[in-house]
Structures are given as C-alpha cells and as structure tokens.
Design a protein around this motif. Structure first.
Motif, PDB file in Angstrom:
ATOM      1  N   THR A 121       0.766  -1.176  -0.031  1.00 15.33           N
ATOM      2  CA  THR A 121       0.038  -0.142   0.071  1.00 15.33           C
ATOM      3  C   THR A 121       0.938   1.232  -0.215  1.00 15.33           C
ATOM      4  OG1 THR A 121      -0.067   0.326   2.372  1.00 15.33           O
ATOM      5  CG2 THR A 121      -1.809  -1.241   1.241  1.00 15.33           C
ATOM      6  N   PRO A 122       0.327   2.656  -0.278  1.00 15.52           N
ATOM      7  CA  PRO A 122       1.242   3.517  -0.234  1.00 15.52           C
ATOM      8  C   PRO A 122       1.684   3.857   1.023  1.00 15.52           C
ATOM      9  CG  PRO A 122      -0.774   3.924  -1.701  1.00 15.52           C
ATOM     10  CD  PRO A 122      -0.874   2.731  -1.100  1.00 15.52           C
ATOM     11  N   GLY A 123       1.032   3.477   2.065  1.00 15.19           N
ATOM     12  CA  GLY A 123       1.358   3.924   3.414  1.00 15.19           C
ATOM     13  C   GLY A 123       2.475   2.912   3.887  1.00 15.19           C
ATOM     14  N   GLU A 124       2.364   1.773   3.335  1.00 16.62           N
ATOM     15  CA  GLU A 124       3.645   0.744   3.472  1.00 16.62           C
ATOM     16  C   GLU A 124       5.033   1.077   2.837  1.00 16.62           C
ATOM     17  OE1 GLU A 124       0.983  -3.436   4.219  1.00 16.62           O
ATOM     18  OE2 GLU A 124       1.778  -3.037   2.016  1.00 16.62           O
ATOM     19  N   MET A 125       4.662   1.581   1.625  1.00 20.66           N
ATOM     20  CA  MET A 125       5.825   2.283   1.055  1.00 20.66           C
ATOM     21  C   MET A 125       6.563   3.468   1.699  1.00 20.66           C
ATOM     22  SD  MET A 125       4.586   2.324  -2.871  1.00 20.66           S
ATOM     23  CE  MET A 125       2.970   1.220  -3.346  1.00 20.66           C
ATOM     24  N   VAL A 126       5.908   4.380   2.348  1.00 23.48           N
ATOM     25  CA  VAL A 126       6.158   5.374   2.842  1.00 23.48           C
ATOM     26  C   VAL A 126       6.900   4.957   4.087  1.00 23.48           C
ATOM     27  CG1 VAL A 126       5.490   7.538   4.099  1.00 23.48           C
ATOM     28  CG2 VAL A 126       4.393   7.121   2.041  1.00 23.48           C
ATOM     29  N   LYS A 127       6.268   4.200   5.044  1.00 20.56           N
ATOM     30  CA  LYS A 127       6.743   3.550   6.301  1.00 20.56           C
ATOM     31  C   LYS A 127       8.184   2.821   5.901  1.00 20.56           C
ATOM     32  CE  LYS A 127       2.421   3.207   8.810  1.00 20.56           C
ATOM     33  NZ  LYS A 127       1.471   2.081   9.172  1.00 20.56           N
ATOM     34  N   SER A 128       8.217   2.155   4.734  1.00 22.46           N
ATOM     35  CA  SER A 128       9.427   1.587   4.698  1.00 22.46           C
ATOM     36  C   SER A 128      10.761   2.663   4.569  1.00 22.46           C
ATOM     37  CB  SER A 128       9.672   0.866   3.349  1.00 22.46           C
ATOM     38  OG  SER A 128       9.734   1.851   2.112  1.00 22.46           O
ATOM     39  N   GLY A 129      10.580   3.725   4.446  1.00 21.74           N
ATOM     40  CA  GLY A 129      11.809   4.683   4.052  1.00 21.74           C
ATOM     41  C   GLY A 129      12.427   4.773   2.636  1.00 21.74           C
ATOM     42  N   PHE A 130      11.785   3.738   1.952  1.00 21.08           N
ATOM     43  CA  PHE A 130      12.503   3.756   0.527  1.00 21.08           C
ATOM     44  C   PHE A 130      11.767   5.002  -0.384  1.00 21.08           C
ATOM     45  CE2 PHE A 130      12.786   1.940  -3.681  1.00 21.08           C
ATOM     46  CZ  PHE A 130      14.321   1.710  -3.691  1.00 21.08           C
ATOM     47  N   VAL A 131      10.533   5.189  -0.129  1.00 22.31           N
ATOM     48  CA  VAL A 131       9.804   5.976  -1.036  1.00 22.31           C
ATOM     49  C   VAL A 131       9.557   6.985  -0.092  1.00 22.31           C
ATOM     50  CG1 VAL A 131       7.588   6.186  -2.106  1.00 22.31           C
ATOM     51  CG2 VAL A 131       8.922   3.917  -2.280  1.00 22.31           C
ATOM     52  N   ARG A 132      10.121   8.220  -0.076  1.00 14.84           N
ATOM     53  CA  ARG A 132      10.158   9.153   0.874  1.00 14.84           C
ATOM     54  C   ARG A 132       9.195  10.462   0.212  1.00 14.84           C
ATOM     55  NH1 ARG A 132      15.929   9.912   3.459  1.00 14.84           N
ATOM     56  NH2 ARG A 132      16.168   7.450   4.169  1.00 14.84           N
ATOM     57  N   SER A 171       5.172  11.938   0.647  1.00 16.00           N
ATOM     58  CA  SER A 171       3.565  11.602   1.317  1.00 16.00           C
ATOM     59  C   SER A 171       2.831  10.501   1.182  1.00 16.00           C
ATOM     60  CB  SER A 171       2.869  12.850   1.495  1.00 16.00           C
ATOM     61  OG  SER A 171       2.360  13.254   0.412  1.00 16.00           O
ATOM     62  N   ASN A 172       1.950  10.072   2.036  1.00 16.45           N
ATOM     63  CA  ASN A 172       1.258   8.759   1.777  1.00 16.45           C
ATOM     64  C   ASN A 172       0.003   9.346   0.659  1.00 16.45           C
ATOM     65  OD1 ASN A 172      -0.073   6.312   2.066  1.00 16.45           O
ATOM     66  ND2 ASN A 172      -1.321   7.021   3.568  1.00 16.45           N
ATOM     67  N   GLY A 173      -0.431  10.436   0.569  1.00 15.78           N
ATOM     68  CA  GLY A 173      -1.417  11.025  -0.375  1.00 15.78           C
ATOM     69  C   GLY A 173      -0.529  11.179  -1.790  1.00 15.78           C
ATOM     70  N   TYR A 174       0.580  11.427  -1.675  1.00 11.12           N
ATOM     71  CA  TYR A 174       1.330  11.687  -2.985  1.00 11.12           C
ATOM     72  C   TYR A 174       1.894  10.499  -3.698  1.00 11.12           C
ATOM     73  CZ  TYR A 174       4.664  13.333  -6.786  1.00 11.12           C
ATOM     74  OH  TYR A 174       5.351  13.611  -7.776  1.00 11.12           O
ATOM     75  N   VAL A 175       2.060   9.457  -2.864  1.00  8.62           N
ATOM     76  CA  VAL A 175       2.354   8.120  -3.365  1.00  8.62           C
ATOM     77  C   VAL A 175       1.240   7.429  -3.865  1.00  8.62           C
ATOM     78  CG1 VAL A 175       3.073   5.628  -2.598  1.00  8.62           C
ATOM     79  CG2 VAL A 175       4.472   7.784  -2.072  1.00  8.62           C
ATOM     80  N   SER A 176      -0.053   7.656  -3.067  1.00  9.49           N
ATOM     81  CA  SER A 176      -1.348   7.058  -3.597  1.00  9.49           C
ATOM     82  C   SER A 176      -1.882   7.704  -5.010  1.00  9.49           C
ATOM     83  CB  SER A 176      -2.482   7.363  -2.722  1.00  9.49           C
ATOM     84  OG  SER A 176      -3.811   6.957  -3.200  1.00  9.49           O
TER      85      SER A 176
END
Length: 98
Positions: A19-30, A32-37
């Motif tokens: 999920t976008p949230g998991e990507m952000v929490k990983s630190g690899f995808v830096r 915001s959750n909204g932008y990744v979504s």
C-alpha cells in the motif's frame, strides 16, 4: 513519469505488493502517503502497476520493462526503446539490420 514513480516501481519490484502507507513507512519511498497514492493511481492508468483493491498495488510486467529501460512512457515516445541494431533510414522510418 517523475522520480517518485521510479522509487515506487523499484520498491514494488522488491516486495511484490504494498500500500502507499507501507511504501512510505519503509523509508525507501520518501514522499507523503497522499502523493504516493496519487502516483500509484496514475501509474495504474498507464499499466505500470495493478490496483489489487483496498489500496494495494503490484508492479506489472510493463512496469518491470520500464525499470529495465525497455519502454519509454513519455507521451510522445514509442512503447519500446530502439535496440542498438536499428537505424533510421533517410525517410525517418526505423529499419532493423538483418
């Protein structure tokens, strides 16, 4: 395509689904959750990722091809990158050497 898209695709290539949230929490995808979504939705429209539902995304074969440099996703570019054994004729058509 923007830099965030590359990071998202690289991450999904490693973990298969997220999920976008998991990507952000990983630190690899830096980002915001909204932008990744938002970026995942745009890439789903281009066939680079699949929306599996409930905000879970997976990279597609087309996404993998993009990461390997086999396709160009810009609006005015062809779907594939020309191989080194192709050249342009004087008419501008692509010819493959045999």
């Amino acid at each position: 395509m923007v830099l965030a898209d590359d990071r998202i695709l690289e991450y999904l290539s490693e973990v298969e689904t997220a999920t976008p949230g998991e990507m952000v929490k990983s630190g690899f995808v830096r980002y915001s959750n909204g932008y990744v979504s938002e970026r995942c939705q745009k890439m789903a429209d281009k066939g680079l990722v699949n929306n599996l539902g409930r905000g879970v995304y997976a990279i597609t074969e087309r996404g993998e091809q993009y990461l390997r440099g086999e396709i160009d996703t810009s609006e005015d570019a062809p779907d594939r990158v020309k191989s080194s054994n192709e050249k342009r004729s004087s008419a501008g058509d692509t010819k493959e050497n045999v």
